[in-house]
Design a protein around this motif. Sequence first.
Motif, PDB file in Angstrom:
ATOM      1  N   ARG A  24      33.903  27.496  33.232  1.00 28.30           N
ATOM      2  CA  ARG A  24      34.602  27.394  34.629  1.00 28.30           C
ATOM      3  C   ARG A  24      33.735  28.290  35.515  1.00 28.30           C
ATOM      4  N   ASN A  25      33.599  27.705  36.845  1.00 29.16           N
ATOM      5  CA  ASN A  25      32.470  28.324  37.664  1.00 29.16           C
ATOM      6  C   ASN A  25      33.076  29.732  38.434  1.00 29.16           C
ATOM      7  N   THR A  26      34.394  30.153  37.983  1.00 29.80           N
ATOM      8  CA  THR A  26      34.887  31.358  38.433  1.00 29.80           C
ATOM      9  C   THR A  26      34.204  32.509  37.324  1.00 29.80           C
ATOM     10  N   ILE A  27      33.838  32.158  36.377  1.00 27.05           N
ATOM     11  CA  ILE A  27      33.091  33.214  35.229  1.00 27.05           C
ATOM     12  C   ILE A  27      31.630  33.663  35.626  1.00 27.05           C
ATOM     13  N   GLN A  28      31.599  34.756  36.056  1.00 29.22           N
ATOM     14  CA  GLN A  28      29.904  35.337  36.562  1.00 29.22           C
ATOM     15  C   GLN A  28      29.360  35.705  35.441  1.00 29.22           C
ATOM     16  N   ASN A  29      28.039  35.742  35.689  1.00 28.20           N
ATOM     17  CA  ASN A  29      27.013  36.420  34.702  1.00 28.20           C
ATOM     18  C   ASN A  29      26.806  35.653  33.220  1.00 28.20           C
ATOM     19  N   VAL A  30      27.111  34.437  33.161  1.00 26.00           N
ATOM     20  CA  VAL A  30      27.028  33.433  31.986  1.00 26.00           C
ATOM     21  C   VAL A  30      25.707  33.208  31.801  1.00 26.00           C
ATOM     22  N   GLU A  31      25.070  33.341  30.694  1.00 23.35           N
ATOM     23  CA  GLU A  31      23.668  32.778  30.352  1.00 23.35           C
ATOM     24  C   GLU A  31      23.688  32.421  28.784  1.00 23.35           C
ATOM     25  N   GLY A  64      27.449  43.780  44.580  1.00 20.58           N
ATOM     26  CA  GLY A  64      28.631  44.806  43.997  1.00 20.58           C
ATOM     27  C   GLY A  64      28.934  44.668  42.647  1.00 20.58           C
ATOM     28  N   GLU A  65      29.826  45.604  42.306  1.00 20.25           N
ATOM     29  CA  GLU A  65      30.346  46.040  40.932  1.00 20.25           C
ATOM     30  C   GLU A  65      30.919  44.432  40.530  1.00 20.25           C
ATOM     31  N   ALA A  66      31.007  44.132  39.278  1.00 15.88           N
ATOM     32  CA  ALA A  66      31.518  42.973  38.676  1.00 15.88           C
ATOM     33  C   ALA A  66      33.177  43.201  38.905  1.00 15.88           C
ATOM     34  N   ALA A  67      33.968  42.229  38.901  1.00 15.72           N
ATOM     35  CA  ALA A  67      35.395  42.428  38.866  1.00 15.72           C
ATOM     36  C   ALA A  67      35.740  42.809  37.555  1.00 15.72           C
ATOM     37  N   ALA A  68      36.674  43.646  37.546  1.00 15.21           N
ATOM     38  CA  ALA A  68      37.374  44.357  36.188  1.00 15.21           C
ATOM     39  C   ALA A  68      38.526  43.462  35.637  1.00 15.21           C
ATOM     40  N   GLY A  69      38.678  43.211  34.261  1.00 15.75           N
ATOM     41  CA  GLY A  69      39.971  42.542  33.948  1.00 15.75           C
ATOM     42  C   GLY A  69      39.667  40.931  33.850  1.00 15.75           C
ATOM     43  N   GLY A  70      40.770  40.394  33.467  1.00 17.24           N
ATOM     44  CA  GLY A  70      40.678  38.837  33.187  1.00 17.24           C
ATOM     45  C   GLY A  70      40.556  38.369  31.611  1.00 17.24           C
ATOM     46  N   PRO A  78      32.849  46.671  28.738  1.00 16.26           N
ATOM     47  CA  PRO A  78      33.217  45.331  29.221  1.00 16.26           C
ATOM     48  C   PRO A  78      33.856  45.063  30.562  1.00 16.26           C
ATOM     49  N   ASN A  79      33.837  44.069  31.260  1.00 16.56           N
ATOM     50  CA  ASN A  79      34.568  43.785  32.466  1.00 16.56           C
ATOM     51  C   ASN A  79      35.857  43.058  31.839  1.00 16.56           C
ATOM     52  N   LEU A  80      35.806  42.114  31.255  1.00 14.98           N
ATOM     53  CA  LEU A  80      37.053  41.510  30.735  1.00 14.98           C
ATOM     54  C   LEU A  80      38.095  42.297  29.741  1.00 14.98           C
ATOM     55  N   ASP A  81      39.184  41.770  30.189  1.00 13.11           N
ATOM     56  CA  ASP A  81      40.379  42.359  28.949  1.00 13.11           C
ATOM     57  C   ASP A  81      40.293  41.706  27.787  1.00 13.11           C
ATOM     58  N   GLU A  82      39.978  40.500  27.601  1.00 15.28           N
ATOM     59  CA  GLU A  82      39.997  39.815  26.362  1.00 15.28           C
ATOM     60  C   GLU A  82      39.151  38.550  26.508  1.00 15.28           C
ATOM     61  N   TRP A 108      30.218  39.527  31.567  1.00 14.01           N
ATOM     62  CA  TRP A 108      30.891  38.418  32.336  1.00 14.01           C
ATOM     63  C   TRP A 108      32.161  39.041  32.973  1.00 14.01           C
ATOM     64  N   SER A 109      32.439  38.399  34.313  1.00 19.71           N
ATOM     65  CA  SER A 109      33.700  38.753  34.972  1.00 19.71           C
ATOM     66  C   SER A 109      34.213  37.737  35.300  1.00 19.71           C
ATOM     67  N   VAL A 110      35.566  37.799  35.837  1.00 23.89           N
ATOM     68  CA  VAL A 110      36.387  36.444  36.517  1.00 23.89           C
ATOM     69  C   VAL A 110      36.456  36.556  37.856  1.00 23.89           C
ATOM     70  N   GLU A 111      36.205  35.833  38.678  1.00 21.38           N
ATOM     71  CA  GLU A 111      36.498  35.867  40.154  1.00 21.38           C
ATOM     72  C   GLU A 111      38.183  35.576  40.076  1.00 21.38           C
TER      73      GLU A 111
END
Length: 677
Positions: free
Chosen positions: A651-658, A150-156, A356-360, A673-676
């Motif tokens: 933190r394991n709530t952050i996705q797509n980290v490498e 699915g699409e990565a979560a937006a914001g965070g 980007p998925n994140l707000d900042e 990156w995105s945050v659950e």
Amino acid sequence: MPTTSGGSSSTDWSNPAAEAASADGSVSPPAFRHQTGCFARVAVRRSAQASLGDLSHACYRRLSVVDRSDKCVVRCAPRYVSVTGTDRSSLQTNQEEPPVMKSRWLRVLALLLGLSMIAAACGDDDDTASEGEGEETEETTEGTEGEGEGEAAAGGTVVFANEQEPDGWNINTASSNLLALGQLTEIVFPAAFRTTPDFEVVMDENLLVSAEQTSEEPQTIEYVIQEDAVWSDGTPITADDFIFMYEMMNGSNGEIDVASTAGYDRVESVEGSEDGKTVTVTFAEPFSEWQSMFTNILPAHIIPELGDGDAVTGWNDGLDGANAPEFSGGPFMFEDYRPEQSVTMVPNPEWWGEAPNLDEIVIRFDVDNAGLPAALENGEIDMAYPQPQLDLVDQIDGLSDVDSQVSFGLSFEHIDFNLQNSHLAKPEVRMAIAHALDEEDVVARTVGQFSEEASVLQNRIWLSNQPQYEAHGDEYIGANVEEAQGLLEEAGYDCSSSPCTHPEDGELTLRITTTGGNQLRENTQLVIQNQLAEVGIGITIDNVEGGAAFERFFPESNAIADQDYDIALFAWVGTPFPSSNKALYTNEDPTLVGSNNTGYQNPAIVDIFDEALVETDPDAAADLYNQADTILWEDMPTVPLYQKPTFLAYRNTIQNVEDNASTAGPLWNAYEWSVEG
């Protein structure tokens, strides 16, 4: 391989500011380069052939194919696979796959291209596999969590603890050429080519449609810029920006502060056409590493304004101190810089690529390494990239909601001999020290405790996980006390008592200096001290806290006479371009340090590096660089010890980290990156 952050064969490293300190005590090259926007690898295993349709099942999302010489690169968002062959209907897959473990300890081995040396002085440490669609694919995820179709979560928001705060923001200047800064500008400033986590240099498709050599005589490179590529103020990115970079970095104006002139000093002209969206670079002299150029591109229409209309002033001083850039040509831009506290990175509203998925991302400069475990545990920060220390790694590994990755990249630890010292000026003494050292024991007592992949390094130009690597130091593996003492006796030393003595130069007692407070380095010093005592060489530990140690190795005056050390222990950080190693082992003026802190000189080394720089056959160039390393083993101005690991905790709530263990660092794919939650 190294950086204070690096240089190439034509680099002017006469300015000691080029050796600027990075937070882990490593030194990196003056140019930071290269990355891609993919974080997972699809490996097609069960069949030697795979159609694009098969690969698209493994990617789930949009698929594109890019021709690069004899290789096609199949990309999808957010995954990619590299495959060989140029027949788009039937592509033969690359069967090799790096070892990956789905656990809190990911060991990502770097492959492919060579590293180049650069110096970025650093301070102390205070410095899986799952079935894809279709039978022929297996999906391997590296360093990612919560990944799905699915699409990565937006914001965070992600709060990232950075070990070092930049004191300037123009990474292209020697005075601000810090590894820590380059890892931030990686997602702010445009670059023609970037480096992937496996060290492959690839064209940045966000910026360019194509980049290719169109002529050999004279060597000519044509870049075609994406039509929709613009700066954050809406001004198109054009040939004017490439021309500006050439004018600032070609070394013809001594008033311009430039970290490296490599390549630019060989250019005859840079011209624009097609409304500025085509750039033609013509070289006066061949430059095999042209892909290293035009990184961290700055806007030609803004920099002069920062100097009240003067381009040189704007370049040198306009981004100094608190003057963080308010412009961007990447997915993020800087905002709200608070000196000694933080800087915020927010999405660039004019970014034409994948948003980007994140707000900042908040970059914190005020969390020391000792406080990282508590800060991660209580939610004060979400991610950190410290130099690994045993107690720190153990504490973070014990946190239930924090994942981590250990990688081996472009940095390697070594000891350097000051050839101005009367003892170390003797080749027999330097070779005796190399024979007395048990490098395997050094590795076991230091980085071997982080990873079973750690090993002794036997090459200064190529690292052990590169295909060009050749081990040239076999005769020095393991301690050989008898051989070491024999060499000392040949040099006139009396070793009947300890320390050995020389009739003219006295007791063989040497100081070893490193970045004080760095536990790994201090442990290394103790091991070396004990090992050398076995052959009658006295070692005094003489450390300076943090990055101040580099003032001993690279004095502000840049004068060899002002150096204050006997043996230096630190790390070089590199790029995939090995010609920059030349600056570490040569200097046109032997009274100056530059990047060559040992004072070593050998005309044969100069000739080999110069020949390799214009050699367009990669295999022939690799052979030349290996010849250079063979000579360095014979002369022994330095002793390589081991590749340094990187350590990324998040933190394991952050996705797509490498992690990208090249100079690009962990933020290289932050737009993914995105945050659950």
